[in-house]
Design an enzyme around this catalytic site. Structure first.
Site, mmCIF file in Angstrom:
data_model
loop_
_atom_site.group_PDB
_atom_site.id
_atom_site.type_symbol
_atom_site.label_atom_id
_atom_site.label_comp_id
_atom_site.label_asym_id
_atom_site.label_seq_id
_atom_site.Cartn_x
_atom_site.Cartn_y
_atom_site.Cartn_z
ATOM 1 N N LYS A 204 0.821 -1.210 0.000
ATOM 2 C CA LYS A 204 0.000 0.000 0.000
ATOM 3 C C LYS A 204 0.858 1.265 0.000
ATOM 4 O O LYS A 204 2.074 1.221 0.058
ATOM 5 C CB LYS A 204 -0.957 -0.012 1.197
ATOM 6 N N ILE A 205 0.185 2.406 -0.039
ATOM 7 C CA ILE A 205 0.862 3.695 -0.159
ATOM 8 C C ILE A 205 1.828 3.914 1.003
ATOM 9 O O ILE A 205 2.896 4.486 0.856
ATOM 10 C CB ILE A 205 -0.180 4.829 -0.253
#
Length: 390
Positions: A204-205
């Site tokens: 994820k980010i």
């Protein structure tokens, strides 16, 4: 179908070429420092000062009153659904264009997912949602919740989804697993709906290795989530349980990692945006190839960059480009296979699904991570250019 411009023979791949992943964790000295400080503090047990600090910092970053850090984004979705009152036998409306975790969390509640189609940007279609709620209202069987998904980090159309949900009195639980750091207008993602769930999985980010969080302004819902996430223990000296709970709490050490990542969030988002801009420049004049989600007007986190390929105009299919890149050690992936096409969920109701099916057939996600070096990105672009323009 053979792309007329593609090389007919793959050039010899360099033996030393390392695989380029889709989205690897971006960690460094700051994360190491925070982890070591937490380790040396002695707070190795699940809860501790870094966990409390991470929750406060995350709530401030996303513009909500309460954040509950958990073991995964799926756990956050599960507790969010329980928190808004979803119970066995209920129906929950969500988009068919999503990852299985969205549907899994609904089924964990012994509820029935009802899938609806998406708009061309992959997010829940508000027109289909409104029709579904109208039909359900007339039949006296409104869903217990609505779960829009911010696909690849791009916010859904909340200016239409939220008023429709409010009109029918149905709570909105936002699956923001992919969209931390994005904005809907001036509002940060995480502040939409009654409650949101974000993910800190390794791809994820930002990451806590594994993890997620529930975000809400509802103090009672946040308190209930904390209670359920620690095995639903009653506040007495002995172990007392009046209902079934879950072992869902994030550990203090992983929260320390999250605090460091949160400090670097804007930097990592900006790097992903620059990657996406390079892909956009490469395909700008290539017939039949376009950047996926370009029509979404909101400031997103560019979590994954993806392209759509029209085989009639381009002369090749997404699968062929993906295979070419795989030969050169570049990871790609199709867009999510719609839930109504998944064997595990095919028996659940679905209102249309044609747009989602088209996106699955024509979409290709490309390496997008903020940890990707300039040399790696140049290699990806070069290999793509060989195929597209060769």
């Amino acid at each position: 179908m053979t792309h007329p411009g593609a090389p007919t023979k793959a050039p010899q791949r360099e033996a030393a070429a390392e695989p380029i992943p889709l989205s690897s964790p971006d960690v460094g000295p700051v994360e190491e420092e925070y982890l070591l400080q937490a380790f040396r503090s002695g707070w190795i047990a699940p809860v501790g000062p870094d966990l409390a600090a991470f929750e406060a910092e995350l709530a401030a970053k996303t513009g909500v009153e309460h954040a509950v850090a958990l073991s995964s984004g799926t756990a956050a979705l599960h507790l969010a659904l329980l928190g808004v009152g979803v119970k066995p036998g209920d129906r929950v409306v969500t988009g068919t264009m999503t990852f299985a975790a969205t549907a899994n969390a609904i089924v964990y509640c012994s509820a029935t997912p009802v899938f609806i189609d998406c708009t061309p940007d992959g997010n829940m279609d508000p027109d289909h949602l409104e029709r579904q709620l109208d039909v359900a209202s007339r039949a006296g069987s409104l869903p217990a919740a609505i779960v829009p998904v911010d696909l690849l980090g791009r916010p859904a159309d909340y200016s239409r989804i939220l008023p429709v949900a409010q009109r029918y009195g149905v709570p909105v639980v936002v699956d923001a697993a992919e969209s931390l750091g994005s904005f809907y207008g001036e509002a940060p993602v995480g502040s939409m709906g009654r409650v949101s769930a974000v993910s800190f999985n390794g791809n994820k980010i930002m990451t806590t290795s594994g993890g997620g969080a529930l975000l809400t302004d509802d103090a009672d819902l946040a308190s209930y989530a904390r209670y359920l996430s620690t095995q639903a223990r009653q506040p007495v000296r002995h172990y007392e349980h009046t209902e079934v709970g879950y072992n869902y709490r994030l550990s203090n050490l992983l929260a320390a990692l999250g605090r460091a990542q949160l400090l670097r969030l804007e930097e990592m988002i900006e790097r992903r945006r620059r990657v996406r801009a390079r892909y956009e420049g490469l395909i700008r004049d290539v017939a039949g190839v376009e950047l996926f989600g370009a029509e979404n007007p909101h400031r997103d986190n560019a979590w994954l960059s993806a392209i759509l390929i029209d085989p009639q105009s381009a002369g090749f299919e997404a699968e062929q480009l993906g295979a070419w890149l795989a030969q050169h050690q570049v990871e790609t992936r199709p867009l999510w296979k719609p839930m109504h096409l998944q064997p595990a969920f095919g028996g659940y109701p679905c209102l249309s699904g044609h747009t989602a099916e088209r996106l699955f057939a024509t979409g290709l996600a490309l390496p997008s991570g903020s940890a990707m070096t300039e040399a790696q990105l140049s290699r990806v672009l070069s290999v793509m250019e060989q195929f597209l323009c060769g």
